[in-house]
Design a protein around this motif. Structure first.
Motif, PDB file in Angstrom:
ATOM      1  N   ARG A  71       0.828  -1.205   0.000  1.00 16.80           N
ATOM      2  CA  ARG A  71       0.000   0.000   0.000  1.00 16.80           C
ATOM      3  C   ARG A  71       0.865   1.259   0.000  1.00 16.80           C
ATOM      4  O   ARG A  71       0.561   2.240  -0.684  1.00 16.80           O
ATOM      5  CB  ARG A  71      -0.923  -0.002   1.221  1.00 16.80           C
ATOM      6  N   LEU A  73      -3.699  -8.791  -2.142  1.00 16.12           N
ATOM      7  CA  LEU A  73      -5.022  -8.645  -1.529  1.00 16.12           C
ATOM      8  C   LEU A  73      -5.915  -9.834  -1.874  1.00 16.12           C
ATOM      9  O   LEU A  73      -6.626 -10.371  -1.003  1.00 16.12           O
ATOM     10  CB  LEU A  73      -5.681  -7.350  -1.992  1.00 16.12           C
ATOM     11  N   ASP A  95     -14.216  -7.689   1.562  1.00 17.91           N
ATOM     12  CA  ASP A  95     -13.680  -6.339   1.339  1.00 17.91           C
ATOM     13  C   ASP A  95     -12.349  -6.396   0.594  1.00 17.91           C
ATOM     14  O   ASP A  95     -12.117  -5.614  -0.347  1.00 17.91           O
ATOM     15  CB  ASP A  95     -13.506  -5.614   2.671  1.00 17.91           C
ATOM     16  N   LEU A  96     -11.468  -7.309   1.019  1.00 10.65           N
ATOM     17  CA  LEU A  96     -10.181  -7.438   0.329  1.00 10.65           C
ATOM     18  C   LEU A  96     -10.378  -7.921  -1.102  1.00 10.65           C
ATOM     19  O   LEU A  96      -9.680  -7.476  -2.025  1.00 10.65           O
ATOM     20  CB  LEU A  96      -9.258  -8.394   1.091  1.00 10.65           C
ATOM     21  N   GLU A 151     -11.582  -4.987  -3.194  1.00 14.76           N
ATOM     22  CA  GLU A 151     -10.493  -4.043  -3.442  1.00 14.76           C
ATOM     23  C   GLU A 151      -9.513  -4.597  -4.461  1.00 14.76           C
ATOM     24  O   GLU A 151      -9.075  -3.890  -5.384  1.00 14.76           O
ATOM     25  CB  GLU A 151      -9.774  -3.729  -2.127  1.00 14.76           C
ATOM     26  N   GLU A 199     -11.004  -4.546  -7.999  1.00 14.60           N
ATOM     27  CA  GLU A 199     -11.052  -3.187  -8.546  1.00 14.60           C
ATOM     28  C   GLU A 199      -9.665  -2.748  -9.022  1.00 14.60           C
ATOM     29  O   GLU A 199      -9.533  -2.094 -10.067  1.00 14.60           O
ATOM     30  CB  GLU A 199     -11.582  -2.216  -7.489  1.00 14.60           C
ATOM     31  N   LEU A 200      -8.627  -3.122  -8.297  1.00 16.36           N
ATOM     32  CA  LEU A 200      -7.270  -2.791  -8.724  1.00 16.36           C
ATOM     33  C   LEU A 200      -6.907  -3.515 -10.015  1.00 16.36           C
ATOM     34  O   LEU A 200      -6.216  -2.954 -10.878  1.00 16.36           O
ATOM     35  CB  LEU A 200      -6.275  -3.142  -7.619  1.00 16.36           C
TER      36      LEU A 200
END
Length: 412
Positions: free
Chosen positions: A225, A245, A275-276, A279, A282-283
């Motif tokens: 991150r 992730l 949630d991970l 995320e 989306e990345l």
């Protein structure tokens, strides 16, 4: 790891930060590492009776600093110029008793001690193997034996490699800082490799009685991150973060109630971290929109496919592995591709792809081969392959799964 000793827990969580802080104070990795080791030895002696201090990391750093100062003063009194130099901070002032002088704060893009240490360990003056090994040892707190196992080399060889790397940093006066400006892009690749190997050791520990070392995984994700904040326009940085992730999201489902390994196809997906996953996916989409694919981005895309609701689109997985082989040709990538081919075209086709791979010292090569042979009904050959995998595997959880495979073949 609820039953883990408090000192061991703090060691796993704080070893890297303590070494990084002491390295910047004294300007020497060897001094920093020895001092931190001394502090943890003292913790083993004192904490069982005195209790864990309110700030374990602060206790370790302060104790290590005081031990280092005491040792350097003794050596300095015997005329060691190196010890005398190490007793001086960045301001050119002697280190005072009882005070942790950290020196002037550098104006780095990211002010983080562990990130400084990673860039130091990944300096171009060091060879690639030394960069990764040194970071695993100093940042991850792995023993020399664990690092050696990760590299498939004897422990003595790894010990010599680590000593030479630390001496190179000291003698070449490699600075403890995050590089800035024009030099940063050229240093990113080595750092990404290090962060991913730190994650890999946490995701599937090379040795020990647990499969997952959450502290190392979390540290690698945290560093990922930070790198993404530092270089938001670098697709491979984003790809690595997405990959970690997506993998880390499965951690709760990778072992069963008895601590045994649960393979991906058998995992309870309700235990995955949604949630991970969201995320990470989306990345991956962000990377696809940029159209500059690299190995980490493709691996992230593969794991994004695995995160889709079943059934898995194995043709897409194989196509992505084909692309990955072009970008990063290696026997391990070819082995992973063969696992996907087995689901698409059958175990016989996959076994033909596996047989000639130069991975005879890699336990997962024999485990994959054993599984393919088992599926083809060649039980005797499968048992031999699982036996070789068992002899090479260092992690107790993986060894237990291999034993169960062997027992099932013998019973069947």
């Amino acid at each position: 790891m609820s039953g883990e000793d408090p000192v061991e827990r703090v060691f796993r969580a704080e070893h890297g930060r303590a070494v990084a802080v002491l390295a910047r104070v004294f300007g020497d990795l060897g001094i920093a590492e020895e001092a931190v080791q001394d502090a943890f030895v003292e913790a083993v002696r004192r904490w069982p009776a005195d209790g864990v201090p309110p700030s374990p990391a602060g206790w370790i750093i302060t104790t290590a600093r005081n031990r280092a100062v005491d040792r350097l003063r003794r050596e300095s009194s015997r005329g060691s110029r190196h010890a005398q130099a190490a007793l001086v901070t960045g301001r050119g002032e002697p280190v005072e008793e009882g005070v942790l002088e950290e020196g002037p704060v550098e104006e780095d893009v990211v002010v983080d001690e562990r990130l400084r240490l990673i860039f130091t360990c990944c300096h171009p003056a060091l060879n690639p193997a030394a960069r990764v090994a040194l970071t695993l040892r100093l940042l991850g707190g792995l023993s020399t034996a664990e690092v050696a196992r990760a590299f498939l080399v004897p422990e003595a060889t790894m010990a010599q490699r680590l000593v030479r790397a630390k001496a190179k940093i000291r003698d070449a006066r490699i600075p403890y800082r995050v590089p800035g400006g024009a030099e940063l892009p050229d240093r990113v690749g080595a750092v990404l490799a290090v962060v991913y190997l730190v994650f890999g050791e946490g995701y599937s520990a090379a040795s020990g009685d647990v499969l997952v070392r959450d502290g190392l995984c979390a540290e690698a994700v945290r560093l990922g991150r930070l790198l993404a904040e530092l270089m938001p326009d670098e697709p491979e940085v984003i790809g690595l973060l997405a990959l970690m992730l997506l993998l880390h999201a499965r951690r709760a489902a990778r072992t069963g109630p008895d601590g045994g390994l649960v393979r991906l196809a058998e995992q309870d997906r309700s235990r995955w971290d949604r949630d991970l996953l969201a995320e990470g996916r989306e990345l991956v989409r962000r990377c696809l929109r940029r159209g500059r694919p690299g190995p980490y981005q493709v691996q992230a895309a593969i794991n994004a496919v695995h995160s889709d609701p079943p059934p898995t689109d194995w043709s897409q997985v194989v196509a992505l592995y084909d692309h990955l082989l072009v970008l990063s040709p290696s026997p391990v990538v070819a082995l992973n591709r063969a696992v996907a081919v087995a689901e698409l075209d059958g175990p016989a086709v996959a076994l033909a792809l596996v047989e000639d791979l130069p991975l005879t010292g890699y336990h997962l090569f024999h485990a994959v081969r054993g599984d393919l042979l088992r599926r083809l009904g060649r039980a005797g050959e499968a048992a031999g392959a699982f036996g070789r995998a068992l002899a090479l595997a260092g992690n107790d959880v993986e060894r237990d799964l291999l034993r169960r495979n062997l027992d099932a073949l013998r019973a069947g």
